[in-house]
Design a protein around this motif. Structure first.
Motif, PDB file in Angstrom:
ATOM      1  N   VAL A  22       0.833  -1.208   0.000  1.00 24.95           N
ATOM      2  CA  VAL A  22       0.000   0.000   0.000  1.00 24.95           C
ATOM      3  C   VAL A  22       0.869   1.260   0.000  1.00 24.95           C
ATOM      4  N   ASP A  23       1.983   1.218   0.695  1.00 25.40           N
ATOM      5  CA  ASP A  23       2.864   2.391   0.786  1.00 25.40           C
ATOM      6  C   ASP A  23       3.755   2.576  -0.440  1.00 25.40           C
ATOM      7  N   ALA A  24       3.910   1.525  -1.262  1.00 30.38           N
ATOM      8  CA  ALA A  24       4.784   1.605  -2.440  1.00 30.38           C
ATOM      9  C   ALA A  24       4.140   2.471  -3.521  1.00 30.38           C
ATOM     10  N   ASP A  25       4.936   3.346  -4.114  1.00 37.34           N
ATOM     11  CA  ASP A  25       4.409   4.278  -5.115  1.00 37.34           C
ATOM     12  C   ASP A  25       4.039   3.603  -6.427  1.00 37.34           C
ATOM     13  N   ASP A  26       4.651   2.451  -6.699  1.00 44.84           N
ATOM     14  CA  ASP A  26       4.435   1.805  -8.001  1.00 44.84           C
ATOM     15  C   ASP A  26       3.569   0.561  -7.905  1.00 44.84           C
ATOM     16  N   MET A  27       2.857   0.385  -6.783  1.00 44.01           N
ATOM     17  CA  MET A  27       2.024  -0.804  -6.602  1.00 44.01           C
ATOM     18  C   MET A  27       0.629  -0.437  -6.126  1.00 44.01           C
ATOM     19  N   LEU A  28      -0.314  -1.324  -6.453  1.00 44.66           N
ATOM     20  CA  LEU A  28      -1.697  -1.130  -6.036  1.00 44.66           C
ATOM     21  C   LEU A  28      -2.247  -2.458  -5.535  1.00 44.66           C
ATOM     22  N   LEU A  29      -2.672  -2.500  -4.291  1.00 49.11           N
ATOM     23  CA  LEU A  29      -3.262  -3.719  -3.726  1.00 49.11           C
ATOM     24  C   LEU A  29      -4.725  -3.784  -4.130  1.00 49.11           C
ATOM     25  N   VAL A  30      -5.077  -4.775  -4.947  1.00 51.97           N
ATOM     26  CA  VAL A  30      -6.452  -4.881  -5.444  1.00 51.97           C
ATOM     27  C   VAL A  30      -7.213  -6.046  -4.812  1.00 51.97           C
ATOM     28  N   GLY A  31      -6.504  -6.860  -4.019  1.00 56.91           N
ATOM     29  CA  GLY A  31      -7.169  -7.979  -3.369  1.00 56.91           C
ATOM     30  C   GLY A  31      -6.422  -8.424  -2.127  1.00 56.91           C
ATOM     31  N   ALA A  32      -7.124  -8.479  -0.999  1.00 52.54           N
ATOM     32  CA  ALA A  32      -6.565  -8.992   0.256  1.00 52.54           C
ATOM     33  C   ALA A  32      -7.375 -10.226   0.622  1.00 52.54           C
ATOM     34  N   ILE A  33      -6.730 -11.402   0.599  1.00 53.46           N
ATOM     35  CA  ILE A  33      -7.450 -12.655   0.766  1.00 53.46           C
ATOM     36  C   ILE A  33      -7.039 -13.353   2.054  1.00 53.46           C
ATOM     37  N   ASP A  34      -8.035 -13.649   2.878  1.00 53.76           N
ATOM     38  CA  ASP A  34      -7.817 -14.404   4.107  1.00 53.76           C
ATOM     39  C   ASP A  34      -9.178 -14.880   4.615  1.00 53.76           C
ATOM     40  N   PRO A  35      -9.502 -16.164   4.407  1.00 49.70           N
ATOM     41  CA  PRO A  35     -10.844 -16.679   4.736  1.00 49.70           C
ATOM     42  C   PRO A  35     -11.276 -16.435   6.179  1.00 49.70           C
ATOM     43  N   LEU A 243       9.380  -6.720  -2.212  1.00 48.82           N
ATOM     44  CA  LEU A 243       9.081  -5.673  -3.188  1.00 48.82           C
ATOM     45  C   LEU A 243       9.954  -5.815  -4.434  1.00 48.82           C
ATOM     46  N   MET A 244      11.225  -6.170  -4.239  1.00 49.89           N
ATOM     47  CA  MET A 244      12.101  -6.409  -5.379  1.00 49.89           C
ATOM     48  C   MET A 244      11.571  -7.558  -6.232  1.00 49.89           C
ATOM     49  N   ALA A 245      11.112  -8.629  -5.581  1.00 46.70           N
ATOM     50  CA  ALA A 245      10.577  -9.779  -6.298  1.00 46.70           C
ATOM     51  C   ALA A 245       9.342  -9.400  -7.113  1.00 46.70           C
ATOM     52  N   LEU A 246       8.471  -8.587  -6.550  1.00 53.14           N
ATOM     53  CA  LEU A 246       7.272  -8.152  -7.265  1.00 53.14           C
ATOM     54  C   LEU A 246       7.636  -7.334  -8.497  1.00 53.14           C
ATOM     55  N   ARG A 247       8.628  -6.473  -8.349  1.00 53.83           N
ATOM     56  CA  ARG A 247       9.028  -5.621  -9.471  1.00 53.83           C
ATOM     57  C   ARG A 247       9.722  -6.427 -10.568  1.00 53.83           C
ATOM     58  N   GLU A 248      10.426  -7.482 -10.178  1.00 56.72           N
ATOM     59  CA  GLU A 248      11.176  -8.271 -11.147  1.00 56.72           C
ATOM     60  C   GLU A 248      10.331  -9.348 -11.833  1.00 56.72           C
ATOM     61  N   ILE A 249       9.408  -9.952 -11.080  1.00 50.55           N
ATOM     62  CA  ILE A 249       8.667 -11.090 -11.637  1.00 50.55           C
ATOM     63  C   ILE A 249       7.792 -10.668 -12.809  1.00 50.55           C
ATOM     64  N   VAL A 250       7.328  -9.406 -12.811  1.00 48.99           N
ATOM     65  CA  VAL A 250       6.473  -8.943 -13.911  1.00 48.99           C
ATOM     66  C   VAL A 250       7.266  -8.727 -15.197  1.00 48.99           C
TER      67      VAL A 250
END
Length: 264
Positions: A22-35, A243-250
């Motif tokens: 949520v705090d990252a400028d280049d990311m957007l959380l569109v789903g939080a999943i936890d039953p 965060l590095m993994a998220l930026r790289e995996i895409v």
């Protein structure tokens, strides 16, 4: 913007990762999943007013499109989550440990077959990843080595994924140079007292309250020992790696195991 769906969003790691996304400028959380927390306001759970997002029970309830899923749940839950994400042609970052080798192989084939990508990493702390890389250099000269890993007493699996990966990496290096670990112990007066083994490398697991995540690799030589140790003092230490993994995996296609896959 990298659109992210977070599995295990309300767990100890999930809350820390959710806040970082949520705090990252280049990311957007569109789903939080936890039953276990379905319907609750996720912003309140992680202590921020930057988002207004209700916790969902499954990925099937996510209405927005997304780029990548992040999973910090359990091995059983992660397996199902990963398959659903990859079958959608989306990408995945996984920090959940305990996935069987046969499941990992299936996941690898699924990622390649669906022309997408996945990273499975036993540890996202950059210090821990560097520890393993340094250990690979040391073992060439000190092939007599054992691993001690220490975690909080709520961790459900042992040994840790990091310890297993470390032992596998060191074993591969020893085979490459035809090295052996010498151990004359033949009798265990108490079964398991020498720990578990990966090839010839012993792993010892400690579980105690007050610990977070720690690992020591001890090398022995004639008249000397050499130890390297990593201590995770808070869960925030994993955030730069996640965060590095998220930026790289895409940016990548295929299957990746271990965060070192993304280190230059």
């Amino acid at each position: 913007m990298i659109k992210v769906v977070l599995f295990g969003a309300c767990g100890k790691m999930g809350k820390v990762i959710g806040k970082a996304i949520v705090d990252a400028d280049d990311m957007l959380l569109v789903g939080a999943i936890d039953p276990k927390f379905t319907g609750e306001n996720y912003g309140k759970i992680i202590g921020t007013d930057k988002i207004s997002l209700d916790v969902l029970g499954s990925i099937d309830e996510v209405k927005d499109d997304f780029d990548v899923g992040v999973d910090f749940t359990t091995a059983e839950a992660a397996y199902d989550n990963i398959k659903k994400v990859l079958l959608k042609g989306k990408r995945m970052v996984v920090g959940t440990t305990g996935l069987p080798k046969e499941s990992i192989e299936e996941i690898k084939n699924l990622a390649i077959g669906n022309k997408t990508s996945i990273l499975i990493a036993p540890n996202f702390a950059l210090g821990a990843v560097l520890m393993m890389q340094i250990a690979k250099q040391i073992v060439k000269y000190f092939p007599d080595v054992e691993i001690i890993e220490l975690h909080h007493n709520e961790k459900i699996d042992a040994p840790s994924g990091t310890a297993l990966l470390t032992a596998e990496l060191l074993s591969q290096e020893m085979k490459k140079y035809n090295l052996t670990h010498k151990d004359a112990t033949k009798i265990e007066k108490l079964p398991g007292s020498r720990g578990g083994k990966v090839e010839s490398i012993n792993i010892h697991s400690i579980r105690l309250p007050g610990l977070v995540a720690h690992q020591e690799i001890i090398f022995g030589g004639i008249g000397q020992t050499l130890s390297i140790r990593h201590d995770a003092l808070s869960r925030e230490c994993y955030i730069p790696g996640v965060l590095m993994a998220l930026r790289e995996i895409v940016k990548r296609d295929g299957f990746f195991y271990g965060l070192e896959s993304f280190l230059e």
